[in-house]
Design a protein around this motif. Structure first.
Motif, PDB file in Angstrom:
ATOM      1  N   PRO A 219      64.862   1.967  43.229  1.00  0.00           N
ATOM      2  CA  PRO A 219      63.665   1.190  43.182  1.00  0.00           C
ATOM      3  C   PRO A 219      63.556   0.098  41.719  1.00  0.00           C
ATOM      4  O   PRO A 219      64.010   0.794  40.695  1.00  0.00           O
ATOM      5  CB  PRO A 219      62.366   2.075  42.970  1.00  0.00           C
ATOM      6  CG  PRO A 219      62.956   3.319  43.435  1.00  0.00           C
ATOM      7  CD  PRO A 219      64.463   3.577  42.979  1.00  0.00           C
TER       8      PRO A 219
ATOM      9  N   THR B 231      58.789  -3.441  49.472  1.00  0.00           N
ATOM     10  CA  THR B 231      57.811  -2.350  49.715  1.00  0.00           C
ATOM     11  C   THR B 231      56.727  -2.840  48.588  1.00  0.00           C
ATOM     12  O   THR B 231      56.883  -3.247  47.407  1.00  0.00           O
ATOM     13  CB  THR B 231      58.450  -0.891  48.935  1.00  0.00           C
ATOM     14  OG1 THR B 231      59.375  -0.476  49.613  1.00  0.00           O
ATOM     15  CG2 THR B 231      57.242   0.019  49.066  1.00  0.00           C
TER      16      THR B 231
ATOM     17  N   ARG C  83      52.859  -1.166  47.398  1.00  0.00           N
ATOM     18  CA  ARG C  83      52.281  -0.023  47.456  1.00  0.00           C
ATOM     19  C   ARG C  83      50.965  -0.041  46.411  1.00  0.00           C
ATOM     20  O   ARG C  83      50.962  -0.670  45.297  1.00  0.00           O
ATOM     21  CB  ARG C  83      52.937   1.260  46.842  1.00  0.00           C
ATOM     22  CG  ARG C  83      54.082   1.696  47.773  1.00  0.00           C
ATOM     23  CD  ARG C  83      54.396   3.219  47.637  1.00  0.00           C
ATOM     24  NE  ARG C  83      55.568   3.230  48.294  1.00  0.00           N
ATOM     25  CZ  ARG C  83      55.832   2.997  49.541  1.00  0.00           C
ATOM     26  NH1 ARG C  83      55.016   2.715  50.398  1.00  0.00           N
ATOM     27  NH2 ARG C  83      56.949   3.520  50.392  1.00  0.00           N
TER      28      ARG C  83
ATOM     29  N   SER D 277      55.948   4.813  56.104  1.00  0.00           N
ATOM     30  CA  SER D 277      55.714   5.677  55.077  1.00  0.00           C
ATOM     31  C   SER D 277      54.499   6.485  55.250  1.00  0.00           C
ATOM     32  O   SER D 277      53.479   5.770  55.786  1.00  0.00           O
ATOM     33  CB  SER D 277      55.974   4.982  53.565  1.00  0.00           C
ATOM     34  OG  SER D 277      57.352   4.630  53.360  1.00  0.00           O
TER      35      SER D 277
ATOM     36  N   HIS E   1      52.560   8.734  52.304  1.00  0.00           N
ATOM     37  CA  HIS E   1      52.483   9.364  50.926  1.00  0.00           C
ATOM     38  C   HIS E   1      51.397  10.181  50.588  1.00  0.00           C
ATOM     39  O   HIS E   1      50.161  10.033  51.197  1.00  0.00           O
ATOM     40  CB  HIS E   1      52.423   8.300  49.778  1.00  0.00           C
ATOM     41  CG  HIS E   1      53.677   7.546  49.629  1.00  0.00           C
ATOM     42  ND1 HIS E   1      54.349   6.825  50.324  1.00  0.00           N
ATOM     43  CD2 HIS E   1      54.452   7.965  48.589  1.00  0.00           C
ATOM     44  CE1 HIS E   1      55.584   6.429  49.917  1.00  0.00           C
ATOM     45  NE2 HIS E   1      55.799   7.242  48.939  1.00  0.00           N
TER      46      HIS E   1
ATOM     47  N   MET F  73      57.800  15.435  46.119  1.00  0.00           N
ATOM     48  CA  MET F  73      57.981  15.034  45.015  1.00  0.00           C
ATOM     49  C   MET F  73      57.773  15.915  43.720  1.00  0.00           C
ATOM     50  O   MET F  73      57.217  17.195  43.880  1.00  0.00           O
ATOM     51  CB  MET F  73      56.806  13.800  44.866  1.00  0.00           C
ATOM     52  CG  MET F  73      57.059  12.670  45.880  1.00  0.00           C
ATOM     53  SD  MET F  73      55.841  11.186  45.547  1.00  0.00           S
ATOM     54  CE  MET F  73      54.480  12.088  46.361  1.00  0.00           C
TER      55      MET F  73
ATOM     56  N   PHE G 259      65.847   8.469  47.068  1.00  0.00           N
ATOM     57  CA  PHE G 259      65.313   7.571  46.002  1.00  0.00           C
ATOM     58  C   PHE G 259      65.744   8.056  44.725  1.00  0.00           C
ATOM     59  O   PHE G 259      65.476   9.274  44.423  1.00  0.00           O
ATOM     60  CB  PHE G 259      63.759   7.328  45.842  1.00  0.00           C
ATOM     61  CG  PHE G 259      63.466   6.439  47.442  1.00  0.00           C
ATOM     62  CD1 PHE G 259      63.483   6.811  48.479  1.00  0.00           C
ATOM     63  CD2 PHE G 259      63.031   4.940  47.146  1.00  0.00           C
ATOM     64  CE1 PHE G 259      63.232   5.958  49.475  1.00  0.00           C
ATOM     65  CE2 PHE G 259      62.778   4.057  48.100  1.00  0.00           C
ATOM     66  CZ  PHE G 259      62.849   4.869  49.397  1.00  0.00           C
TER      67      PHE G 259
ATOM     68  N   SER H 197      59.974   5.356  39.912  1.00  0.00           N
ATOM     69  CA  SER H 197      59.035   4.755  40.617  1.00  0.00           C
ATOM     70  C   SER H 197      58.265   5.807  41.363  1.00  0.00           C
ATOM     71  O   SER H 197      57.055   5.672  41.946  1.00  0.00           O
ATOM     72  CB  SER H 197      59.270   3.667  41.805  1.00  0.00           C
ATOM     73  OG  SER H 197      60.018   4.538  42.815  1.00  0.00           O
TER      74      SER H 197
HETATM   75  O1  LIG Z   1      58.328   5.794  49.243  1.00  0.00           O
HETATM   76  C1  LIG Z   1      59.106   5.939  48.215  1.00  0.00           C
HETATM   77  C2  LIG Z   1      59.676   7.253  47.869  1.00  0.00           C
HETATM   78  C3  LIG Z   1      59.352   7.496  46.397  1.00  0.00           C
HETATM   79  O2  LIG Z   1      57.811   7.695  46.469  1.00  0.00           O
HETATM   80  C4  LIG Z   1      59.910   8.643  45.615  1.00  0.00           C
HETATM   81  O3  LIG Z   1      59.217   9.918  45.964  1.00  0.00           O
HETATM   82  O4  LIG Z   1      60.940   8.607  45.474  1.00  0.00           O
HETATM   83  C5  LIG Z   1      59.543   6.274  45.608  1.00  0.00           C
HETATM   84  C6  LIG Z   1      58.906   5.084  46.100  1.00  0.00           C
HETATM   85  O5  LIG Z   1      59.294   3.868  45.198  1.00  0.00           O
HETATM   86  C7  LIG Z   1      59.210   4.845  47.513  1.00  0.00           C
HETATM   87  O6  LIG Z   1      58.651   3.518  48.017  1.00  0.00           O
END
Ligand SMILES: O=C1C[C@@](O)(C(=O)O)C[C@@H](O)[C@@H]1O
Length: 285
Positions: A58, A113, A115, A174, A176, A238, A258, A265
């Motif tokens: 990112p 992206t 968010r 996605s 989250h 995460m 990522f 990020s």
């Molecule tokens: O959706 C994702 C994955 C993410 O949230 C991560 O956990 O690495 C990091 C974000 O930038 C990306 O858009």
């Protein structure tokens, strides 16, 4: 083992093999196969769902003046795809200028992206404005793929999905959750809904409280990899507790992971240079 690209050594002309304007995922431009391979999605020629997991880095420039330094930092780093986090651009009216600067500075494929804070970002745009911004940036050919948080307003989601597909670009949908890890059935349900809403690549990024939560995410990933074989997955637990999901991505059927170069990020991202050899350790190639 297949290795990631290192930094901005690519020029746009190298990427497309021509000096014509960049038209990603259009086979005539690139010599890529005309028949799509099942379960493989290409972001400007980078294959998700084939070979080792791809490293997505990112970048979060707030203005076009910050792009050159952000791209320069990628030099020599293992990176396959840049994720342009449009939500960090301070003034959405200036987003196109930032995207043009990114295209000028690097030939690496760009995943776009946006968010909001609920999704781990800085954006404040309501759904209709969010969709309008992404569609405008897609029209300007500033991305090779787009990420859509699939729980937004279905009309907004569909308009972005349709615009991307009309341009021949893949969509990453996605989900989250920054508080918890839903149970296995719920996670599989979100992936099915993402597929139904037009996602080509399906992503879940959730927060573990216990090691069992991490196991739940990994189970969902391995299960979906066999039940939804047409859709490459990105599965992230995460934070430091979930680190195994980022490094053992291949083992559990995740096609990309990522990683950071400089600022990260999301919680738990490793520096790209640390991650790359670990991915090699888990590779079946
Ligand atoms: O959706 C994702 C994955 C993410 O949230 C991560 O956990 O690495 C990091 C974000 O930038 C990306 O858009």
């Amino acid at each position: 083992m297949e290795t990631p690209s290192t930094g901005p050594a690519h020029s746009p002309a190298q990427r497309t093999g021509s000096t014509e304007p960049h038209q990603p995922n259009r086979p005539a431009d690139s010599g890529w196969p005309t028949e799509p391979t099942p379960g493989v999605v290409r972001i400007a020629g980078v294959e998700l769902g084939a070979g080792r997991p791809k490293i997505v880095v990112p970048l979060m420039p707030r203005a076009s003046s910050e792009v050159a330094a952000a791209v320069a930092a990628l030099h020599g780093q293992p990176v396959d795809v840049i994720e342009w986090r449009v939500d960090h651009v301070t003034d959405p009216e200036r987003a196109a200028a930032v995207g043009v600067a990114l295209r000028t500075e690097t030939g690496l494929p760009v995943l776009m992206t946006y968010r909001t804070d609920r999704e781990g970002g800085q954006g404040t745009l309501a759904d209709a404005d969010y969709a309008a911004l992404l569609r405008r940036l897609l029209r300007l050919d500033l991305a090779d793929a787009v990420d859509v948080e699939y729980r937004r307003d279905p009309v907004a989601v569909a308009s972005v999905v349709n615009a991307a597909h009309a341009a021949g670009l893949p969509v990453i949908t996605s989900f989250h959750d920054f508080d918890s890890t839903p149970d296995l059935e719920s996670l599989l349900g979100t992936l099915r809904e993402q597929a139904a809403s037009g996602g080509d690549v399906l992503k879940m990024a959730v927060t573990p409280r216990t090691a069992l939560d991490v196991a739940t995410l990994l189970t969902a990933s391995a299960t979906a990899a066999s039940h939804l074989p047409q859709h490459p997955l990105i599965s992230i637990s995460m934070g430091s507790l979930g680190l195994v999901s980022r490094v053992a991505a291949e083992t559990f059927g995740s096609c990309a992971t990522f990683a950071s170069v400089g600022e990260s990020s999301a919680p738990g991202q490793l520096p790209a240079a640390t991650l790359a050899p670990l991915l090699g350790l888990f590779s079946r190639d």
